[in-house]
Design a protein around this motif. Structure first.
Motif, mmCIF file in Angstrom:
data_model
loop_
_atom_site.group_PDB
_atom_site.id
_atom_site.type_symbol
_atom_site.label_atom_id
_atom_site.label_comp_id
_atom_site.label_asym_id
_atom_site.label_seq_id
_atom_site.Cartn_x
_atom_site.Cartn_y
_atom_site.Cartn_z
ATOM 1 N N PHE A 91 4.979 -10.631 -2.954
ATOM 2 C CA PHE A 91 3.856 -9.703 -3.054
ATOM 3 C C PHE A 91 2.786 -10.276 -3.975
ATOM 4 O O PHE A 91 3.083 -10.880 -5.000
ATOM 5 C CB PHE A 91 4.305 -8.366 -3.648
ATOM 6 C CG PHE A 91 5.241 -7.585 -2.790
ATOM 7 C CD1 PHE A 91 6.600 -7.585 -3.056
ATOM 8 C CD2 PHE A 91 4.770 -6.826 -1.742
ATOM 9 C CE1 PHE A 91 7.479 -6.854 -2.277
ATOM 10 C CE2 PHE A 91 5.645 -6.090 -0.949
ATOM 11 C CZ PHE A 91 7.001 -6.106 -1.223
ATOM 12 N N TYR A 102 -2.048 -1.658 -10.216
ATOM 13 C CA TYR A 102 -2.630 -2.683 -9.380
ATOM 14 C C TYR A 102 -2.826 -2.178 -7.964
ATOM 15 O O TYR A 102 -2.292 -1.149 -7.583
ATOM 16 C CB TYR A 102 -1.696 -3.886 -9.216
ATOM 17 C CG TYR A 102 -0.901 -4.378 -10.359
ATOM 18 C CD1 TYR A 102 0.373 -4.864 -10.123
ATOM 19 C CD2 TYR A 102 -1.390 -4.411 -11.657
ATOM 20 C CE1 TYR A 102 1.151 -5.373 -11.140
ATOM 21 C CE2 TYR A 102 -0.620 -4.922 -12.679
ATOM 22 C CZ TYR A 102 0.645 -5.399 -12.417
ATOM 23 O OH TYR A 102 1.418 -5.907 -13.425
ATOM 24 N N PHE A 104 -1.656 -3.645 -4.368
ATOM 25 C CA PHE A 104 -0.775 -4.657 -3.786
ATOM 26 C C PHE A 104 -1.197 -5.035 -2.375
ATOM 27 O O PHE A 104 -1.772 -4.216 -1.640
ATOM 28 C CB PHE A 104 0.668 -4.134 -3.715
ATOM 29 C CG PHE A 104 1.432 -4.252 -5.007
ATOM 30 C CD1 PHE A 104 1.365 -3.252 -5.955
ATOM 31 C CD2 PHE A 104 2.211 -5.365 -5.259
ATOM 32 C CE1 PHE A 104 2.071 -3.360 -7.153
ATOM 33 C CE2 PHE A 104 2.919 -5.481 -6.449
ATOM 34 C CZ PHE A 104 2.842 -4.476 -7.395
ATOM 35 N N GLY A 105 -0.865 -6.253 -1.996
ATOM 36 C CA GLY A 105 -0.963 -6.669 -0.612
ATOM 37 C C GLY A 105 0.292 -6.265 0.145
ATOM 38 O O GLY A 105 1.233 -5.709 -0.439
ATOM 39 N N SER A 106 0.307 -6.543 1.433
ATOM 40 C CA SER A 106 1.439 -6.153 2.280
ATOM 41 C C SER A 106 2.640 -7.077 2.133
ATOM 42 O O SER A 106 3.714 -6.764 2.634
ATOM 43 C CB SER A 106 1.014 -6.122 3.747
ATOM 44 O OG SER A 106 -0.004 -5.165 3.945
ATOM 45 N N TYR B 36 5.604 3.753 -7.352
ATOM 46 C CA TYR B 36 4.961 3.166 -6.183
ATOM 47 C C TYR B 36 5.760 3.565 -4.950
ATOM 48 O O TYR B 36 6.971 3.804 -5.015
ATOM 49 C CB TYR B 36 4.933 1.636 -6.285
ATOM 50 C CG TYR B 36 3.854 1.088 -7.175
ATOM 51 C CD1 TYR B 36 4.074 0.913 -8.538
ATOM 52 C CD2 TYR B 36 2.612 0.728 -6.661
ATOM 53 C CE1 TYR B 36 3.080 0.401 -9.357
ATOM 54 C CE2 TYR B 36 1.613 0.212 -7.474
ATOM 55 C CZ TYR B 36 1.860 0.056 -8.816
ATOM 56 O OH TYR B 36 0.875 -0.451 -9.628
ATOM 57 N N GLN B 38 6.328 2.485 -0.684
ATOM 58 C CA GLN B 38 6.050 1.565 0.417
ATOM 59 C C GLN B 38 6.487 2.230 1.709
ATOM 60 O O GLN B 38 7.696 2.386 1.963
ATOM 61 C CB GLN B 38 6.769 0.231 0.228
ATOM 62 C CG GLN B 38 6.351 -0.804 1.260
ATOM 63 C CD GLN B 38 6.898 -2.187 0.990
ATOM 64 O OE1 GLN B 38 7.946 -2.349 0.368
ATOM 65 N NE2 GLN B 38 6.201 -3.207 1.464
ATOM 66 N N GLY B 41 6.213 -0.801 7.060
ATOM 67 C CA GLY B 41 5.179 -1.696 7.567
ATOM 68 C C GLY B 41 3.900 -1.729 6.755
ATOM 69 O O GLY B 41 2.924 -2.360 7.167
ATOM 70 N N GLN B 42 3.901 -1.058 5.622
ATOM 71 C CA GLN B 42 2.674 -1.009 4.822
ATOM 72 C C GLN B 42 2.873 -1.649 3.454
ATOM 73 O O GLN B 42 3.959 -2.069 3.096
ATOM 74 C CB GLN B 42 2.210 0.445 4.671
ATOM 75 C CG GLN B 42 1.815 1.108 5.978
ATOM 76 C CD GLN B 42 1.190 2.464 5.753
ATOM 77 O OE1 GLN B 42 0.573 2.730 4.713
ATOM 78 N NE2 GLN B 42 1.351 3.340 6.730
ATOM 79 N N HIS B 43 1.778 -1.700 2.688
ATOM 80 C CA HIS B 43 1.849 -2.301 1.364
ATOM 81 C C HIS B 43 2.282 -1.264 0.334
ATOM 82 O O HIS B 43 2.260 -0.059 0.609
ATOM 83 C CB HIS B 43 0.479 -2.877 0.987
ATOM 84 C CG HIS B 43 -0.613 -1.854 0.940
ATOM 85 N ND1 HIS B 43 -1.292 -1.427 2.057
ATOM 86 C CD2 HIS B 43 -1.134 -1.164 -0.106
ATOM 87 C CE1 HIS B 43 -2.176 -0.527 1.710
ATOM 88 N NE2 HIS B 43 -2.109 -0.350 0.399
ATOM 89 N N LEU B 44 2.673 -1.757 -0.809
ATOM 90 C CA LEU B 44 3.015 -0.886 -1.923
ATOM 91 C C LEU B 44 1.774 -0.120 -2.371
ATOM 92 O O LEU B 44 0.713 -0.702 -2.574
ATOM 93 C CB LEU B 44 3.497 -1.712 -3.118
ATOM 94 C CG LEU B 44 4.952 -2.138 -3.135
ATOM 95 C CD1 LEU B 44 5.146 -3.289 -4.100
ATOM 96 C CD2 LEU B 44 5.839 -0.971 -3.508
ATOM 97 N N GLN B 45 1.948 1.193 -2.536
ATOM 98 C CA GLN B 45 0.818 2.018 -2.965
ATOM 99 C C GLN B 45 1.213 2.771 -4.229
ATOM 100 O O GLN B 45 2.352 3.204 -4.360
ATOM 101 C CB GLN B 45 0.461 3.056 -1.894
ATOM 102 C CG GLN B 45 0.046 2.496 -0.565
ATOM 103 C CD GLN B 45 -0.120 3.585 0.463
ATOM 104 O OE1 GLN B 45 -0.675 4.648 0.189
ATOM 105 N NE2 GLN B 45 0.372 3.356 1.668
ATOM 106 N N LEU B 46 0.249 2.961 -5.110
ATOM 107 C CA LEU B 46 0.497 3.713 -6.328
ATOM 108 C C LEU B 46 0.538 5.209 -6.005
ATOM 109 O O LEU B 46 -0.404 5.762 -5.444
ATOM 110 C CB LEU B 46 -0.608 3.426 -7.351
ATOM 111 C CG LEU B 46 -0.473 4.112 -8.694
ATOM 112 C CD1 LEU B 46 0.755 3.596 -9.447
ATOM 113 C CD2 LEU B 46 -1.733 3.883 -9.539
ATOM 114 N N LEU B 102 4.784 -5.722 -14.759
ATOM 115 C CA LEU B 102 5.568 -4.565 -14.375
ATOM 116 C C LEU B 102 7.042 -4.938 -14.228
ATOM 117 O O LEU B 102 7.373 -5.979 -13.665
ATOM 118 C CB LEU B 102 5.084 -3.980 -13.051
ATOM 119 C CG LEU B 102 3.757 -3.231 -13.056
ATOM 120 C CD1 LEU B 102 3.363 -2.868 -11.627
ATOM 121 C CD2 LEU B 102 3.832 -1.984 -13.899
#
Lengths: 113, 114
Positions: A91, A102, A104-106, B36, B38, B41-46, B102
């Protein structure tokens, strides 16, 4: 605003080969981070760039891993030569300021066979 | 050394059930805390973050978390889950003053069935 872009999304390589992962952060974000998740384990910090300088590379596993961020824009993470244990999801994340959340990208899923 | 424990590795719920995911951390200093998510199929999101102030933090999509300093905990809650909450959830912590690196827990995979 465009997000953090990583490519390739998937990579399958043979043990001993070289792979280069790329990360394009959000424009204007000076801070860029690389993390890795080995299957079933926690996401672990690899390193942190501030612009083109390495602020913290304490998480880099060994000298087979080389990260660069030329000109303070995109970053590459090269693994040479790749070993089986390098398999995982890599990542990238970026942020405008430190100590915040932050974006993050996929991720890039790397499989070494 | 800092560490984060997420006790539930896999949680299965029916829609409308209440959710609580546990997170405990180990660190002696002042920390910032994060959850976070996920989605497949997607990115990590806050989802939400705690830096200081009110220990009850509200995030996106109806999630909230409570920081209990005496218990070194930051549990995530949602009163009524939806099928769309199916995802993997990660608790994370960093040193509030010295680094923005982190430290993540191992993640909790949540499956919500209609």
């Amino acid at each position: 605003e465009a997000g953090v872009t990583q490519f390739p999304s998937h990579s399958v390589i043979e043990k001993g080969q070289t792979v280069t992962l790329r990360c394009d952060p959000i424009s204007g974000h000076d801070n860029l981070y690389w993390y890795r998740r080995v299957m079933g384990k926690e996401i672990k910090f690899l390193l942190h760039f501030v612009k083109e300088s390495k602020q913290d590379e304490s998480g880099m596993p060994n000298n087979r891993f080389l990260a660069e961020r030329t000109g303070g824009t995109y970053s590459t993470l090269k693994v040479q030569p790749a070993e089986l244990e390098d398999s995982g999801v890599y990542f990238c994340a970026s942020s405008q300021s430190r100590f915040g959340g932050y974006t993050f990208g996929s991720g890039t899923r790397l499989t070494v066979v | 050394a800092q560490s984060v424990s997420q006790h539930n590795h896999h949680v299965i719920l029916s829609e409308a059930a209440s959710l609580e995911l546990g997170c405990n951390y180990s660190y002696g200093g002042t920390v910032n805390l994060f959850w976070y998510v996920q989605y497949p199929g997607q990115h990590l999101q806050l989802l939400l973050k705690y830096f200081s102030g009110d220990p009850l933090v509200k995030g996106i999509k109806g999630f909230e978390a409570e920081f209990i300093k005496s218990k070194f905990s930051f549990n995530l809650r949602k009163p009524s889950v939806q099928w769309s909450d199916t995802a993997e959830y990660f608790c994370a912590v960093n040193d509030a003053y010295n680094t923005d690196k982190l430290i993540f827990g191992t993640g909790t995979r949540l499956q919500v069935f209609p």
